[in-house]
Design a protein around this motif. Structure first.
Motif, PDB file in Angstrom:
ATOM      1  N   GLN A 174       0.846  -1.197   0.000  1.00 33.27           N
ATOM      2  CA  GLN A 174       0.000   0.000   0.000  1.00 33.27           C
ATOM      3  C   GLN A 174       0.875   1.239   0.000  1.00 33.27           C
ATOM      4  N   PHE A 175       0.733   2.060  -1.039  1.00 35.72           N
ATOM      5  CA  PHE A 175       1.507   3.284  -1.140  1.00 35.72           C
ATOM      6  C   PHE A 175       0.754   4.434  -0.469  1.00 35.72           C
ATOM      7  N   PRO A 176       1.466   5.441   0.018  1.00 34.66           N
ATOM      8  CA  PRO A 176       0.791   6.529   0.730  1.00 34.66           C
ATOM      9  C   PRO A 176      -0.046   7.390  -0.212  1.00 34.66           C
ATOM     10  N   ASN A 177      -1.098   8.008   0.357  1.00 34.66           N
ATOM     11  CA  ASN A 177      -1.857   8.996  -0.401  1.00 34.66           C
ATOM     12  C   ASN A 177      -1.011  10.252  -0.554  1.00 34.66           C
ATOM     13  N   VAL A 178      -0.884  10.721  -1.775  1.00 34.42           N
ATOM     14  CA  VAL A 178      -0.014  11.863  -2.067  1.00 34.42           C
ATOM     15  C   VAL A 178      -0.887  13.101  -2.261  1.00 34.42           C
ATOM     16  N   TYR A 179      -0.702  14.081  -1.400  1.00 32.47           N
ATOM     17  CA  TYR A 179      -1.481  15.307  -1.464  1.00 32.47           C
ATOM     18  C   TYR A 179      -0.974  16.197  -2.596  1.00 32.47           C
ATOM     19  N   THR A 180      -1.915  16.718  -3.391  1.00 28.49           N
ATOM     20  CA  THR A 180      -1.574  17.624  -4.478  1.00 28.49           C
ATOM     21  C   THR A 180      -1.924  19.053  -4.066  1.00 28.49           C
ATOM     22  N   HIS A 181      -0.931  19.911  -4.076  1.00 32.22           N
ATOM     23  CA  HIS A 181      -1.151  21.288  -3.643  1.00 32.22           C
ATOM     24  C   HIS A 181      -1.996  22.051  -4.664  1.00 32.22           C
ATOM     25  N   PRO A 182      -2.944  22.894  -4.199  1.00 37.04           N
ATOM     26  CA  PRO A 182      -3.799  23.649  -5.130  1.00 37.04           C
ATOM     27  C   PRO A 182      -3.014  24.538  -6.081  1.00 37.04           C
ATOM     28  N   GLU A 183      -1.874  25.056  -5.610  1.00 35.77           N
ATOM     29  CA  GLU A 183      -1.116  25.959  -6.483  1.00 35.77           C
ATOM     30  C   GLU A 183      -0.457  25.225  -7.648  1.00 35.77           C
ATOM     31  N   HIS A 184      -0.495  23.899  -7.625  1.00 34.11           N
ATOM     32  CA  HIS A 184       0.107  23.123  -8.707  1.00 34.11           C
ATOM     33  C   HIS A 184      -0.911  22.665  -9.756  1.00 34.11           C
TER      34      HIS A 184
ATOM     35  N   LEU B 251       1.806  21.080 -15.682  1.00 34.40           N
ATOM     36  CA  LEU B 251       1.655  19.870 -16.463  1.00 34.40           C
ATOM     37  C   LEU B 251       1.454  18.670 -15.529  1.00 34.40           C
ATOM     38  N   TYR B 252       0.757  17.640 -16.043  1.00 35.17           N
ATOM     39  CA  TYR B 252       0.415  16.491 -15.205  1.00 35.17           C
ATOM     40  C   TYR B 252       1.665  15.871 -14.569  1.00 35.17           C
ATOM     41  N   GLU B 253       2.686  15.601 -15.388  1.00 38.53           N
ATOM     42  CA  GLU B 253       3.894  14.960 -14.865  1.00 38.53           C
ATOM     43  C   GLU B 253       4.584  15.853 -13.841  1.00 38.53           C
ATOM     44  N   ASP B 254       4.618  17.174 -14.097  1.00 41.90           N
ATOM     45  CA  ASP B 254       5.277  18.088 -13.163  1.00 41.90           C
ATOM     46  C   ASP B 254       4.507  18.180 -11.853  1.00 41.90           C
ATOM     47  N   ALA B 255       3.168  18.152 -11.918  1.00 39.18           N
ATOM     48  CA  ALA B 255       2.375  18.216 -10.694  1.00 39.18           C
ATOM     49  C   ALA B 255       2.578  16.971  -9.838  1.00 39.18           C
ATOM     50  N   ILE B 256       2.626  15.811 -10.490  1.00 41.73           N
ATOM     51  CA  ILE B 256       2.869  14.571  -9.749  1.00 41.73           C
ATOM     52  C   ILE B 256       4.256  14.592  -9.119  1.00 41.73           C
ATOM     53  N   ALA B 257       5.252  15.047  -9.880  1.00 40.96           N
ATOM     54  CA  ALA B 257       6.620  15.099  -9.349  1.00 40.96           C
ATOM     55  C   ALA B 257       6.703  16.023  -8.140  1.00 40.96           C
ATOM     56  N   ALA B 258       6.054  17.200  -8.211  1.00 42.65           N
ATOM     57  CA  ALA B 258       6.084  18.138  -7.091  1.00 42.65           C
ATOM     58  C   ALA B 258       5.391  17.555  -5.869  1.00 42.65           C
TER      59      ALA B 258
ATOM     60  N   VAL C 226       5.101  14.302  -5.060  1.00 43.58           N
ATOM     61  CA  VAL C 226       5.957  13.270  -4.458  1.00 43.58           C
ATOM     62  C   VAL C 226       7.137  13.908  -3.737  1.00 43.58           C
ATOM     63  N   ASP C 227       7.699  14.983  -4.312  1.00 44.81           N
ATOM     64  CA  ASP C 227       8.829  15.657  -3.670  1.00 44.81           C
ATOM     65  C   ASP C 227       8.450  16.225  -2.311  1.00 44.81           C
ATOM     66  N   SER C 228       7.179  16.554  -2.116  1.00 49.87           N
ATOM     67  CA  SER C 228       6.748  17.150  -0.848  1.00 49.87           C
ATOM     68  C   SER C 228       6.565  16.119   0.253  1.00 49.87           C
ATOM     69  N   LEU C 229       6.587  14.819  -0.087  1.00 48.76           N
ATOM     70  CA  LEU C 229       6.455  13.788   0.939  1.00 48.76           C
ATOM     71  C   LEU C 229       7.671  13.791   1.861  1.00 48.76           C
ATOM     72  N   PRO C 230       7.492  13.507   3.140  1.00 47.37           N
ATOM     73  CA  PRO C 230       8.649  13.446   4.038  1.00 47.37           C
ATOM     74  C   PRO C 230       9.504  12.214   3.743  1.00 47.37           C
ATOM     75  N   ASP C 231      10.788  12.338   3.943  1.00 50.30           N
ATOM     76  CA  ASP C 231      11.685  11.216   3.754  1.00 50.30           C
ATOM     77  C   ASP C 231      11.549  10.238   4.914  1.00 50.30           C
ATOM     78  N   ARG C 232      11.734   8.935   4.620  1.00 46.95           N
ATOM     79  CA  ARG C 232      11.726   7.924   5.681  1.00 46.95           C
ATOM     80  C   ARG C 232      13.036   7.972   6.435  1.00 46.95           C
ATOM     81  N   ASP C 233      12.975   7.673   7.701  1.00 44.32           N
ATOM     82  CA  ASP C 233      14.185   7.573   8.520  1.00 44.32           C
ATOM     83  C   ASP C 233      15.039   6.433   7.969  1.00 44.32           C
ATOM     84  N   ARG C 234      16.235   6.751   7.462  1.00 49.34           N
ATOM     85  CA  ARG C 234      17.054   5.758   6.758  1.00 49.34           C
ATOM     86  C   ARG C 234      17.707   4.755   7.693  1.00 49.34           C
TER      87      ARG C 234
END
Length: 223
Positions: free
Chosen positions: A191-201, A205-212, A214-222
């Motif tokens: 199960q992958f996390p739900n990725v929130y899409t910011h209104p300003e995005h 473009l679709y690919e750029d909005a998805i990339a932004a 995913v980039d906003s997700l917090p990193d996992r503790d390595r």
């Protein structure tokens, strides 16, 4: 922290965390053979994390860093419920246990005679880090090799745009690291996390909005 561990000095393998346990209390019952629990039968074994029965001697958890390829290992470090401190300790020990051979002028000369490309950059950086000698002689050869690598990089950018590929790979790895196992009707799913899409995005473009997103997700503790 895994990314900061250097490869195995013996075989170049990838280091990983090892876990075990060690006897810390005397055997309370003579019917139990202490050798079964690790004190008199040699050092702890990697992967020995099975729970002991309540009547067995008490043990303490241990961590180390070892190479799965050749078995090179740091000393065991006892840890408590939060083993981050112990893992940081063995990580520092692992990174100090280096005995890299010194590179010589002849190693550089062999590189000069080769056709170098972008894929050779990590190996060349590692070689330069081991150079010992008169830099008045080594310097010109290093400069020549660096110039050839820069030229090869410039040519590669025109035919192989690696930067977008690496960025997308990093986003994929982030999603995989944040995924969880779930049980649904006896079957196991990722199960992958739900990725929130910011209104300003929304106008991107679709690919750029998805990339932004995913980039906003917090990193996992390595660790």
């Amino acid at each position: 922290m895994y990314e900061q561990l250097v490869p195995c000095d013996h075989c170049g393998g990838r280091p990983t965390i090892g876990r075990s346990q060690r006897l810390i209390a005397p055997c309370p019952d003579p019917i139990y053979d202490p050798s079964r629990w690790g004190r008199f039968a040699g050092p702890p074994r990697v992967g020995d994390i099975a729970r002991r029965p309540p009547e067995a001697p008490e043990t303490e958890p241990l961590v180390c860093i070892y190479c799965a390829e050749c078995g090179m290992q740091t000393p065991w470090q006892p840890c408590q419920e939060d083993d981050t401190v112990a893992r940081n300790t063995v990580a520092e020990i692992w990174n100090r246990r280096l005995n890299r051979p010194e590179a010589e002028k002849s190693d550089l000369q062999r590189l000069v005679e080769r056709e170098l490309g972008v894929t050779d950059i990590p190996a060349i950086i590692e070689l330069v880090s081991r150079l010992e000698g008169d830099w008045s002689e080594l310097g010109p050869m290093v400069k020549m090799i660096a110039r050839r690598l820069v030229d090869a990089t410039v040519v590669s950018f025109d035919s192989w745009p690696i930067d977008p590929v690496l960025n997308d790979a990093a986003r994929y790895r982030k999603l995989v690291q944040l995924a969880k196992w779930v049980e649904i009707e006896g079957e196991r799913y990722a199960q992958f996390p739900n990725v929130y899409t910011h209104p300003e995005h929304q106008d991107m473009l679709y690919e750029d909005a998805i990339a932004a997103a995913v980039d906003s997700l917090p990193d996992r503790d390595r660790w």
